[in-house]
Write an enzyme that holds these catalytic residues in place. Structure first.
Site: not given
Ligand code: BGP
Length: 467
Positions: A168, A366
């Protein structure tokens, strides 16, 4: 009537994590500070419940136990990242042998368990020593990153077949240089563009470096693609969505897959006087940055409409000068995280990649559902996260449809394996197949963990047709 959604035999079932969010041991075994360690010391109040990155789920010490859990989940692949600040503490100099040993052992144990390691080189975790030089604003940091990648390929290139340059990459740009949510908390569009540009240059140089070595594996990048949907077909709404798409998706997707920036984006950047400093050979280098494999992170769509209210011309220029978020009536929400759930988005992304990006080999790197206070769903020690099962199944059904239509999607990784530390949200939103009790470090499969093990074993799942 029941239908069985069957996925290919070698489909990648797994999950993703990252060094800073799981390893802990932040001040141990020779690791130096990242921006997160530094920032947390300066401003702990910026982090949910003031929980910092020093401990997390302690993967550094517990990775063997965790690999056994990955096995229990039926994983055949797992992504994490190498911590640059652990491997080369000052960013440029000596390689930390304790880190070499740790990553070597981790990779070895994963492979011995039949789990393919997917390794990302950079997941938001700039070494503090490099940030002191200006981070991605400074071209010297690009050089340092290339050397760090070379060290990784020298050390682990024979063992790891799936590499990723960045996770990202737009997030540190927008959160760190526009929206004041990550360090260095700058609000400056022009500097954001410079950071984005250097990141992509660093990516291209590392892809090129990898390809020159003629290793047997693949190298890619992981992008959070957020389909931009206009409120209506009104030309002003459509234009708003197009700009959002250019800024947030195509700014990284086009150079990563096609080897060049969209002409329309270059023009837009010029029209708004945001051009980064470049060097004459950069265009040729960017063209060499085309990936072998694309990781797609998908959480939520971006719905927009034309801007109606006036912007403050004296305020800093923001992407939202050109569109406004649109809350579609009746949208399905994850009320805990405040994000819309739109399963079809995954299909739209894969279709776009098939039609406009040469059907590049890709996988969902993801996708996931963050929920607060999951203890309340605990029955006999197991979190009954049926909402997560519904979420994953809904997305997999659309992924399956895309596959039937010819999408080149090779797998599905959940964010994340075990509840993890998530930047300023710390442990607020829980995403794991495995629940973590932070105080005791106890790990327990959630209901979704048992469910995915079965899906992976059976190469799919059954659904009642009216669903
Ligand atoms: C994505 C990232 C992760 C993780 C996820 C959840 O954007 O790649 O590293 O953090 O988001 O994020 P959050 O905890 O803000 O919901």
């Amino acid at each position: 009537m029941m239908s069985f959604y069957r996925f290919p035999d070698h489909f990648w079932w797994g999950s993703a994590s990252s060094a800073a969010q799981s390893e802990g041991a932040a001040h141990e075994a020779g690791k130096a500070d990242t921006v997160w360690d530094y920032w947390y010391r300066q401003q702990p109040h910026r982090f949910f419940n003031a929980v910092g990155p020093e401990k997390t789920s302690d993967f550094y010490h517990r990775f063997e136990e965790d690999i056994a859990l990955l096995k229990q989940l039926g994983h055949n692949s797992f992504r994490t990242s190498i911590s640059w600040a652990r491997l080369i503490p000052d960013g440029v100099g000596e390689v930390n042998q304790q880190a070499v040993q740790f990553y070597r052992e981790l990779i070895h144990q994963l492979k011995s368990a039949g789990i393919e390691p997917f390794i990302c080189l950079y997941h938001f975790d700039m070494p503090w020593a490099m940030q002191q030089l200006g981070g991605w604003e400074n071209r010297a940091v690009v050089d340092a990153y290339v050397r760090y990648a070379q060290v990784c390929f020298d050390l682990f290139g024979e063992q790891v077949s799936h590499w990723f340059t960045f996770n990202e990459p737009i997030v540190p740009v927008e959160q760190g240089y526009l929206y004041d949510a990550h360090y260095p908390n700058v609000v400056d569009f022009k500097r954001a563009v410079q950071v984005a540009y250097h990141t992509m240059l660093a990516h291209a140089r590392v892809v090129n470096e990898y390809h020159q070595r003629q290793l047997t594996g693949q190298i890619g990048i992981i992008l959070n693609l957020t389909p931009s949907y206009p409120r209506s077909e009104h030309p002003a709404d459509v234009k708003a969505a197009r700009i959002a798409d250019l800024l947030f998706n195509r700014s990284f997707l086009d150079p990563a897959v096609l080897g060049q920036y969209p002409q329309e984006l270059a023009q837009w950047i010029q029209d708004h006087d945001l051009q980064p400093i470049t060097e004459p050979d950069d265009t040729a280098m960017l063209a060499l940055g085309k990936v072998d494999l694309l990781g797609v992170n998908y959480y939520q769509p971006r719905r927009v409409k034309a801007r109606l209210s006036a912007v403050n011309p004296e305020g800093p220029m923001m992407p939202e000068w050109f569109f406004e978020p649109y809350e579609m009536p009746g949208r399905k929400m994850n009320p805990y995280r405040g994000w819309e759930i739109y399963e079809k988005g995954i299909y739209d992304i894969l279709t776009n990649l098939r039609q406009n990006y040469g059907n590049i080999p890709c996988y969902i790197s993801e996708n996931g559902m963050g929920v607060e206070n999951e203890e309340r769903f605990m029955v006999d020690g197991e979190v009954q996260d049926d909402y997560r099962i519904d979420f994953i199944r809904g997305h997999l059904m659309w992924l399956h449809k895309a596959l039937e239509e010819g999408a080149n999607c090779l797998g599905y990784h959940l964010w994340t394996f075990i509840d993890c530390w998530s930047w300023t949200n710390a442990y607020k939103n829980r995403y794991g197949y495995v629940a973590l009790d932070l105080a005791t470090q106890q790990r327990r499969l959630k209901k979704s963990g048992h469910w995915i093990a079965q899906v992976s074993a059976e190469h799919g799942f059954q659904v009642e047709d009216h669903q």
